[in-house]
Design a protein around this motif. Structure first.
Motif, mmCIF file in Angstrom:
data_model
loop_
_atom_site.group_PDB
_atom_site.id
_atom_site.type_symbol
_atom_site.label_atom_id
_atom_site.label_comp_id
_atom_site.label_asym_id
_atom_site.label_seq_id
_atom_site.Cartn_x
_atom_site.Cartn_y
_atom_site.Cartn_z
ATOM 1 N N VAL A 1 2.125 -17.078 9.165
ATOM 2 C CA VAL A 1 1.755 -15.663 9.195
ATOM 3 C C VAL A 1 1.414 -15.187 10.609
ATOM 4 O O VAL A 1 0.775 -14.144 10.772
ATOM 5 C CB VAL A 1 0.590 -15.337 8.218
ATOM 6 N N ASP A 2 1.833 -15.933 11.614
ATOM 7 C CA ASP A 2 1.558 -15.521 13.000
ATOM 8 C C ASP A 2 2.030 -14.098 13.276
ATOM 9 O O ASP A 2 1.296 -13.291 13.836
ATOM 10 C CB ASP A 2 2.230 -16.480 13.997
ATOM 11 N N LYS A 3 3.245 -13.810 12.896
ATOM 12 C CA LYS A 3 3.804 -12.475 13.145
ATOM 13 C C LYS A 3 3.023 -11.402 12.382
ATOM 14 O O LYS A 3 2.684 -10.359 12.931
ATOM 15 C CB LYS A 3 5.281 -12.456 12.741
ATOM 16 N N GLU A 4 2.719 -11.685 11.128
ATOM 17 C CA GLU A 4 2.015 -10.724 10.286
ATOM 18 C C GLU A 4 0.575 -10.493 10.744
ATOM 19 O O GLU A 4 0.009 -9.442 10.506
ATOM 20 C CB GLU A 4 2.017 -11.193 8.828
ATOM 21 N N ALA A 5 -0.008 -11.497 11.397
ATOM 22 C CA ALA A 5 -1.423 -11.430 11.782
ATOM 23 C C ALA A 5 -1.642 -10.974 13.222
ATOM 24 O O ALA A 5 -2.786 -10.930 13.684
ATOM 25 C CB ALA A 5 -2.069 -12.796 11.566
ATOM 26 N N GLN A 6 -0.595 -10.609 13.920
ATOM 27 C CA GLN A 6 -0.741 -10.216 15.330
ATOM 28 C C GLN A 6 -1.686 -9.040 15.522
ATOM 29 O O GLN A 6 -2.329 -8.922 16.558
ATOM 30 C CB GLN A 6 0.631 -9.880 15.933
ATOM 31 N N PHE A 7 -1.801 -8.182 14.549
ATOM 32 C CA PHE A 7 -2.644 -6.990 14.676
ATOM 33 C C PHE A 7 -4.139 -7.308 14.677
ATOM 34 O O PHE A 7 -4.941 -6.477 15.078
ATOM 35 C CB PHE A 7 -2.347 -6.003 13.543
ATOM 36 N N ASN B 1 -0.997 -15.666 0.200
ATOM 37 C CA ASN B 1 0.206 -15.098 -0.416
ATOM 38 C C ASN B 1 0.178 -13.575 -0.432
ATOM 39 O O ASN B 1 1.191 -12.925 -0.178
ATOM 40 C CB ASN B 1 0.400 -15.660 -1.829
ATOM 41 N N GLU B 2 -0.983 -13.006 -0.720
ATOM 42 C CA GLU B 2 -1.101 -11.546 -0.719
ATOM 43 C C GLU B 2 -0.854 -10.993 0.689
ATOM 44 O O GLU B 2 -0.133 -10.015 0.859
ATOM 45 C CB GLU B 2 -2.492 -11.130 -1.203
ATOM 46 N N PHE B 3 -1.436 -11.646 1.672
ATOM 47 C CA PHE B 3 -1.295 -11.202 3.061
ATOM 48 C C PHE B 3 0.158 -11.325 3.531
ATOM 49 O O PHE B 3 0.717 -10.406 4.100
ATOM 50 C CB PHE B 3 -2.222 -12.036 3.952
ATOM 51 N N LYS B 4 0.773 -12.469 3.271
ATOM 52 C CA LYS B 4 2.150 -12.719 3.725
ATOM 53 C C LYS B 4 3.137 -11.782 3.046
ATOM 54 O O LYS B 4 4.087 -11.317 3.672
ATOM 55 C CB LYS B 4 2.533 -14.170 3.465
ATOM 56 N N SER B 5 2.911 -11.495 1.774
ATOM 57 C CA SER B 5 3.870 -10.673 1.037
ATOM 58 C C SER B 5 3.599 -9.168 1.147
ATOM 59 O O SER B 5 4.352 -8.376 0.590
ATOM 60 C CB SER B 5 3.907 -11.090 -0.431
ATOM 61 N N GLU C 1 2.138 -3.669 8.152
ATOM 62 C CA GLU C 1 0.869 -3.881 8.833
ATOM 63 C C GLU C 1 -0.256 -3.055 8.217
ATOM 64 O O GLU C 1 -1.383 -3.523 8.098
ATOM 65 C CB GLU C 1 1.017 -3.544 10.322
ATOM 66 N N LEU C 2 0.032 -1.835 7.809
ATOM 67 C CA LEU C 2 -0.991 -0.996 7.185
ATOM 68 C C LEU C 2 -1.545 -1.668 5.931
ATOM 69 O O LEU C 2 -2.762 -1.695 5.720
ATOM 70 C CB LEU C 2 -0.441 0.390 6.850
ATOM 71 N N GLN C 3 -0.669 -2.225 5.124
ATOM 72 C CA GLN C 3 -1.107 -2.911 3.911
ATOM 73 C C GLN C 3 -1.975 -4.117 4.264
ATOM 74 O O GLN C 3 -2.984 -4.374 3.618
ATOM 75 C CB GLN C 3 0.120 -3.344 3.087
ATOM 76 N N ARG C 4 -1.632 -4.843 5.309
ATOM 77 C CA ARG C 4 -2.420 -6.002 5.736
ATOM 78 C C ARG C 4 -3.788 -5.558 6.272
ATOM 79 O O ARG C 4 -4.799 -6.215 6.035
ATOM 80 C CB ARG C 4 -1.654 -6.798 6.777
ATOM 81 N N LYS C 5 -3.804 -4.438 6.979
ATOM 82 C CA LYS C 5 -5.084 -3.903 7.461
ATOM 83 C C LYS C 5 -5.976 -3.517 6.291
ATOM 84 O O LYS C 5 -7.191 -3.703 6.337
ATOM 85 C CB LYS C 5 -4.850 -2.687 8.365
ATOM 86 N N LYS C 6 -5.371 -2.976 5.243
ATOM 87 C CA LYS C 6 -6.140 -2.606 4.060
ATOM 88 C C LYS C 6 -6.724 -3.840 3.391
ATOM 89 O O LYS C 6 -7.872 -3.824 2.935
ATOM 90 C CB LYS C 6 -5.261 -1.826 3.075
ATOM 91 N N ILE C 7 -5.952 -4.913 3.324
ATOM 92 C CA ILE C 7 -6.434 -6.167 2.744
ATOM 93 C C ILE C 7 -7.624 -6.677 3.560
ATOM 94 O O ILE C 7 -8.667 -7.037 3.001
ATOM 95 C CB ILE C 7 -5.307 -7.223 2.698
ATOM 96 N N LEU C 8 -7.472 -6.692 4.873
ATOM 97 C CA LEU C 8 -8.533 -7.178 5.744
ATOM 98 C C LEU C 8 -9.785 -6.311 5.634
ATOM 99 O O LEU C 8 -10.899 -6.825 5.511
ATOM 100 C CB LEU C 8 -8.036 -7.239 7.189
ATOM 101 N N SER C 9 -9.610 -5.011 5.630
ATOM 102 C CA SER C 9 -10.742 -4.082 5.508
ATOM 103 C C SER C 9 -11.484 -4.298 4.196
ATOM 104 O O SER C 9 -12.723 -4.355 4.171
ATOM 105 C CB SER C 9 -10.254 -2.634 5.588
ATOM 106 N N ARG C 10 -10.738 -4.415 3.120
ATOM 107 C CA ARG C 10 -11.343 -4.651 1.801
ATOM 108 C C ARG C 10 -12.168 -5.932 1.802
ATOM 109 O O ARG C 10 -13.305 -5.959 1.341
ATOM 110 C CB ARG C 10 -10.231 -4.736 0.749
ATOM 111 N N GLU C 11 -11.612 -7.009 2.347
ATOM 112 C CA GLU C 11 -12.306 -8.299 2.346
ATOM 113 C C GLU C 11 -13.547 -8.284 3.241
ATOM 114 O O GLU C 11 -14.548 -8.919 2.917
ATOM 115 C CB GLU C 11 -11.350 -9.424 2.751
#
Length: 149
Positions: free
Chosen positions: A13-19, A94-98, A102-112
């Motif tokens: 998830v390196d690419k997905e987590a760059q933000f 799996n939720e993060f990778k799929s 980036e906006l969706q990943r930011k929402k996941i991170l914010s929620r957690e």
């Protein structure tokens, strides 16, 4: 107050987590001039998002409060902390990778991050002079302004 994230991700998830670095920098900037009391100068949240193969090596750290000055030496770095709250959260790999973008990943991170505040009840007893409610409200407002929650 200093507020930042430490990133622990597996290469899948390196690419997905760059933000996450810029996300942390923006949190730091937003909370830099805010004060919630005398007992916390810094909050560091470790963000763990690793594949099943690496889960055994990256267990979430329970909340730890360091009141007095302490020098830390780790992985070639040396720094000092004082009145620092540290803990980590685990993001579902799996939720993060799929996630679609980036906006969706930011929402996941914010929620957690927001959900993690409820796990701090045990440490709150050690930290007397800190306005938890105002901090939580400011964090929620920060995420709402950016359409992350």
């Amino acid at each position: 107050m200093k507020f930042g994230l430490a990133q622990y991700t597996s290469r899948e998830v390196d690419k997905e987590a760059q933000f996450i670095t810029s996300f942390s920098d923006n949190l730091e900037t937003n909370f830099h001039n805010k004060a919630y009391g005398k007992d916390i100068n810094e909050i560091i949240i470790g963000v763990i998002c690793v594949s099943k193969d690496f889960e055994q090596f990256f267990k979430p750290k329970k909340p730890k409060y360091t009141k007095d000055k302490k020098n830390i030496k780790t992985e070639g770095f040396e720094y000092e902390i004082e009145k620092c709250l540290e803990y980590s959260i685990k993001i579902d790999f799996n939720e993060f990778k799929s996630a679609n973008d980036e906006l969706q990943r930011k929402k996941i991170l914010s929620r957690e991050i927001l959900l993690s505040l409820s796990s701090l009840d045990s440490i709150k007893k050690k930290i007397k002079d800190f306005n938890w409610e105002q901090f939580k409200q400011d964090l929620e407002n920060y995420f709402k302004e950016r359409n992350l929650i």
